[in-house]
Design an enzyme around this catalytic site. Structure first.
Site, PDB file in Angstrom:
ATOM      1  N   ASP A 272     -25.690  19.167 -39.513  1.00 40.98           N
ATOM      2  CA  ASP A 272     -27.146  18.981 -39.562  1.00 40.98           C
ATOM      3  C   ASP A 272     -27.494  17.560 -39.991  1.00 40.98           C
ATOM      4  O   ASP A 272     -26.611  16.762 -40.301  1.00 40.98           O
ATOM      5  CB  ASP A 272     -27.763  20.009 -40.528  1.00 40.98           C
ATOM      6  CG  ASP A 272     -27.421  19.722 -41.982  1.00 40.98           C
ATOM      7  OD1 ASP A 272     -26.318  19.180 -42.265  1.00 40.98           O
ATOM      8  OD2 ASP A 272     -28.251  20.015 -42.861  1.00 40.98           O
TER       9      ASP A 272
ATOM     10  N   TRP B 275     -15.917  12.849 -42.793  1.00 42.91           N
ATOM     11  CA  TRP B 275     -17.386  12.930 -42.740  1.00 42.91           C
ATOM     12  C   TRP B 275     -17.821  14.230 -42.063  1.00 42.91           C
ATOM     13  O   TRP B 275     -17.005  14.861 -41.376  1.00 42.91           O
ATOM     14  CB  TRP B 275     -17.967  11.720 -41.980  1.00 42.91           C
ATOM     15  CG  TRP B 275     -19.325  11.331 -42.492  1.00 42.91           C
ATOM     16  CD1 TRP B 275     -20.527  11.512 -41.865  1.00 42.91           C
ATOM     17  CD2 TRP B 275     -19.622  10.717 -43.747  1.00 42.91           C
ATOM     18  NE1 TRP B 275     -21.541  11.046 -42.662  1.00 42.91           N
ATOM     19  CE2 TRP B 275     -21.021  10.564 -43.828  1.00 42.91           C
ATOM     20  CE3 TRP B 275     -18.849  10.297 -44.838  1.00 42.91           C
ATOM     21  CZ2 TRP B 275     -21.663  10.001 -44.934  1.00 42.91           C
ATOM     22  CZ3 TRP B 275     -19.472   9.734 -45.937  1.00 42.91           C
ATOM     23  CH2 TRP B 275     -20.861   9.593 -45.971  1.00 42.91           C
TER      24      TRP B 275
ATOM     25  N   GLU C  50     -33.825   6.680 -52.215  1.00 41.93           N
ATOM     26  CA  GLU C  50     -33.722   7.875 -51.370  1.00 41.93           C
ATOM     27  C   GLU C  50     -34.452   9.049 -52.025  1.00 41.93           C
ATOM     28  O   GLU C  50     -35.166   9.813 -51.380  1.00 41.93           O
ATOM     29  CB  GLU C  50     -32.241   8.221 -51.184  1.00 41.93           C
ATOM     30  CG  GLU C  50     -31.972   9.446 -50.342  1.00 41.93           C
ATOM     31  CD  GLU C  50     -30.484   9.771 -50.299  1.00 41.93           C
ATOM     32  OE1 GLU C  50     -29.927  10.187 -51.340  1.00 41.93           O
ATOM     33  OE2 GLU C  50     -29.858   9.577 -49.234  1.00 41.93           O
TER      34      GLU C  50
ATOM     35  N   GLU D 229     -25.943  16.199 -42.998  1.00 44.10           N
ATOM     36  CA  GLU D 229     -24.506  15.937 -42.894  1.00 44.10           C
ATOM     37  C   GLU D 229     -23.668  16.921 -43.698  1.00 44.10           C
ATOM     38  O   GLU D 229     -22.573  16.611 -44.134  1.00 44.10           O
ATOM     39  CB  GLU D 229     -24.176  14.505 -43.366  1.00 44.10           C
ATOM     40  CG  GLU D 229     -25.197  13.484 -42.944  1.00 44.10           C
ATOM     41  CD  GLU D 229     -24.764  12.050 -43.162  1.00 44.10           C
ATOM     42  OE1 GLU D 229     -24.804  11.595 -44.306  1.00 44.10           O
ATOM     43  OE2 GLU D 229     -24.364  11.410 -42.175  1.00 44.10           O
ATOM     44  N   GLU D 230     -24.206  18.107 -43.913  1.00 46.25           N
ATOM     45  CA  GLU D 230     -23.548  19.046 -44.824  1.00 46.25           C
ATOM     46  C   GLU D 230     -23.153  20.358 -44.176  1.00 46.25           C
ATOM     47  O   GLU D 230     -22.155  20.959 -44.553  1.00 46.25           O
ATOM     48  CB  GLU D 230     -24.498  19.379 -45.982  1.00 46.25           C
ATOM     49  CG  GLU D 230     -24.837  18.188 -46.836  1.00 46.25           C
ATOM     50  CD  GLU D 230     -25.831  18.521 -47.920  1.00 46.25           C
ATOM     51  OE1 GLU D 230     -25.761  17.907 -48.987  1.00 46.25           O
ATOM     52  OE2 GLU D 230     -26.702  19.395 -47.699  1.00 46.25           O
TER      53      GLU D 230
HETATM   54  C1  NOJ Z   1     -23.655  14.704 -49.385  1.00 45.88           C
HETATM   55  C2  NOJ Z   1     -25.096  14.595 -49.099  1.00 45.88           C
HETATM   56  O1  NOJ Z   1     -25.798  15.750 -49.368  1.00 45.88           O
HETATM   57  C3  NOJ Z   1     -25.300  14.168 -47.697  1.00 45.88           C
HETATM   58  O2  NOJ Z   1     -26.597  14.244 -47.286  1.00 45.88           O
HETATM   59  C4  NOJ Z   1     -24.753  12.795 -47.607  1.00 45.88           C
HETATM   60  O3  NOJ Z   1     -25.029  12.252 -46.383  1.00 45.88           O
HETATM   61  C5  NOJ Z   1     -23.271  12.831 -47.881  1.00 45.88           C
HETATM   62  N1  NOJ Z   1     -22.974  13.493 -49.107  1.00 45.88           N
HETATM   63  C6  NOJ Z   1     -22.687  11.456 -47.889  1.00 45.88           C
HETATM   64  O4  NOJ Z   1     -23.304  10.622 -48.814  1.00 45.88           O
HETATM   65  C1  NOJ Z   2     -27.976  11.125 -46.421  1.00 50.02           C
HETATM   66  C2  NOJ Z   2     -28.946  11.919 -45.634  1.00 50.02           C
HETATM   67  O1  NOJ Z   2     -28.728  13.279 -45.890  1.00 50.02           O
HETATM   68  C3  NOJ Z   2     -28.828  11.625 -44.163  1.00 50.02           C
HETATM   69  O2  NOJ Z   2     -29.810  12.310 -43.460  1.00 50.02           O
HETATM   70  C4  NOJ Z   2     -28.956  10.154 -43.895  1.00 50.02           C
HETATM   71  O3  NOJ Z   2     -28.724   9.900 -42.545  1.00 50.02           O
HETATM   72  C5  NOJ Z   2     -27.980   9.367 -44.737  1.00 50.02           C
HETATM   73  N1  NOJ Z   2     -28.056   9.740 -46.123  1.00 50.02           N
HETATM   74  C6  NOJ Z   2     -28.224   7.866 -44.627  1.00 50.02           C
HETATM   75  O4  NOJ Z   2     -29.504   7.547 -45.085  1.00 50.02           O
END
Ligand code: NOJ
Ligand code: NOJ
Length: 484
Positions: free
Chosen positions: A151, A93, A380, A154-155
């Site tokens: 960030d 992750w 989403e 999550e990227e």
């Molecule tokens: C890539 C997405 O852009 C990111 O926001 C997300 O949390 C992860 N994959 C995991 O689903």
């Molecule tokens: C992906 C999003 O980019 C992130 O900000 C969020 O925490 C997760 N999905 C779960 O909703």
């Protein structure tokens, strides 16, 4: 609450595949709880036990060691997500994510202040039950705020504007709560000015560059709804248009709003084609996004509206609006030939500009509404081609973002977090850190609350606004259709 989840655990989405979001994210949970707490404070009394269950669940979750690190070192607190049975997720992750502890602290601090403002004496409860949890998170922030991490999307590994801003806010209100309780948070006091100082580095003169100090090669302009989410999360109803804290009505935040929204115009999204500047648009995370092919997100579209509603609130309470070199392009998209100057609230220009901004905000809501299915389900994302729901269905954060937008639209105010006292930027920035201690919270249940913290009026509205009634708050529900 949700089958398969422990008590108090907020599930990001019921979707278990494509994508599997059946986890609890510290960020999503804390932002959702903050909404519920604000709603509770405005009279939604039924939410009390849910809030308390959340707090107790976080007492259990904090000490869970994980791949971000151990609890003893504090590092484990920045793990982004857990299984809903409160065990560590051990897959690959983007970790750590350092906004989580700050957002969780803020949510619990807002609730703590409401408990302490109630007619009964809840100080011992706050000190014994909530403070130990908050203190761990504050210690984490004071120790690690200056380190890079992933960030909110999550990227990207680096420094993230949203993360730095929410860390700063948590340190400021953490210092205040510590003082009110007779506890200490030395790291809060020493590091808050440093975090604010660093926050200035993201500003490029026209816009916020949301990701800096990147550890890797990312093709990004830096224009990102990260920055708009920041503005609504560090909004303080008692503050003016402070640039240093990027308040919703600040010249910086308005110029940035234009830059970010403009980045979603043109050919990027089919559903935005033919829109001119100053017309509301569907808003995604950032233009280069490819996740699920890169679509508009409900949270970002609602945030674009929410920032503007709060800006109008701030102009109303400060009694004037200023058009200057930094924000004039923003205003000129809405009202052409607007000239620089200060316009007092009794001037025709003030009325014209604030009306135009509010209409513009309503436009973002109307777009999200147009692309919400009949049953009100908020996924989403919504398709850039035709606006149908994409990615995780029934995203908790999407609903929360609708509701916080609605509160802003109704001028249902959150409490002040002390921005006015804490917005001056030190002359030189210190890249420092305060070592923290991390103690396992002992609370396993929540004692009875004395007095009534809900609807107790601790969140005051400005007289002219007048919409802070519990009638407004009682409309806060996972609403499905809405009228503009
Ligand atoms: C890539 C997405 O852009 C990111 O926001 C997300 O949390 C992860 N994959 C995991 O689903
Ligand atoms: C992906 C999003 O980019 C992130 O900000 C969020 O925490 C997760 N999905 C779960 O909703």
């Amino acid at each position: 609450m949700v089958e398969g989840a422990s008590s108090g655990i907020v599930v990001a989405s019921p979707s278990t595949e494509d994508p599997n979001y059946f986890y609890t994210w510290t960020r999503d949970a804390a932002l959702t709880l903050r909404l519920l707490i604000d709603s509770y404070i405005h009279g939604n009394t039924g939410l009390g036990s849910l809030i308390q269950e959340y707090i107790i669940s976080q007492a259990r979750l904090q000490p869970v060691d994980n791949l971000s690190g151990t609890f003893a070192s504090g590092a484990g607190l920045a793990e982004p997500k857990y299984y809903t049975n409160e065990t560590a997720f051990e897959g690959e992750w983007g970790r750590p994510q350092r906004d989580g502890p700050a957002l969780r602290a803020t949510a619990m601090i807002v609730y703590s202040k409401a408990l302490m403002a109630a007619s009964g004496d809840n100080n011992a409860t706050v000190r014994d039950v909530i403070w130990p949890i908050v203190s761990n998170d504050l210690n984490y922030v004071a120790q690690y705020w200056n380190q890079t991490g992933f960030d909110l999307w999550e990227e990207v590994n680096g420094s993230s504007f949203f993360t730095t801003a929410v860390q700063y806010r948590a340190l400021v209100e953490g210092a205040d709560l510590a003082q009110a309780l007779g506890e200490t948070c030395d790291g809060c006091t020493s590091q808050a000015p440093n975090a604010l100082c660093f926050l200035q580095d993201y500003w490029n003169g026209t816009a916020v560059i949301s990701n800096i100090n990147l550890q890797g090669n990312y093709q990004r302009s830096g224009l990102d709804c990260n920055s708009i989410l920041t503005s609504i999360n560090i909004f303080d109803p008692e503050s003016g248009c402070t640039d240093s804290t990027f308040q919703p009505c600040s010249s910086r935040a308005l110029s940035n709003h234009k830059a970010v929204i403009d980045s979603f115009r043109g050919n990027l999204y089919t559903i935005n084609s033919n829109l001119g500047p100053g017309e509301a648009a569907a808003v995604g995370r950032y233009a280069e996004d490819i996740y699920y092919e890169g679509n508009p997100w409900y949270i970002c579209t609602f945030a674009a509206a929410e920032q503007l509603y709060w800006a109008v609130h701030q102009w109303n309470t400060t009694g004037s609006i200023t058009v200057d070199n930094v924000n004039s392009d923003f205003f000129n998209d809405l009202v052409s030939n607007t000239t620089n100057g200060d316009y007092a609230s009794d001037s025709p220009e003030f009325t014209e500009l604030t009306t135009a901004v509010r209409d513009y905000a309503d436009g973002f809501v109307a777009i999200a509404q147009k692309y919400t299915p009949e049953n009100g389900a908020l996924a989403e994302q919504y398709s850039r081609e035709n606006g149908t729901g994409v990615s995780a269905r029934d995203l908790t954060w999407s609903y929360a973002s609708f509701l916080t937008m609605e509160m802003a639209r109704n001028n249902t105010l959150p409490q002040s977090w002390g921005e006015v006292e804490a917005n001056s930027v030190p002359n030189s920035c210190q890249a420092s850190s305060a070592n923290g201690t991390y103690v396992e919270p002992s609370a396993t249940s929540f004692p009875a609350v004395a007095g009534d913290p809900s609807g107790g009026g601790s969140a005051t509205g400005s007289a002219e606004a007048g919409a802070t009634s519990s009638a407004a708050a009682s409309r806060v529900r996972p609403l499905v259709r809405w009228e503009l």
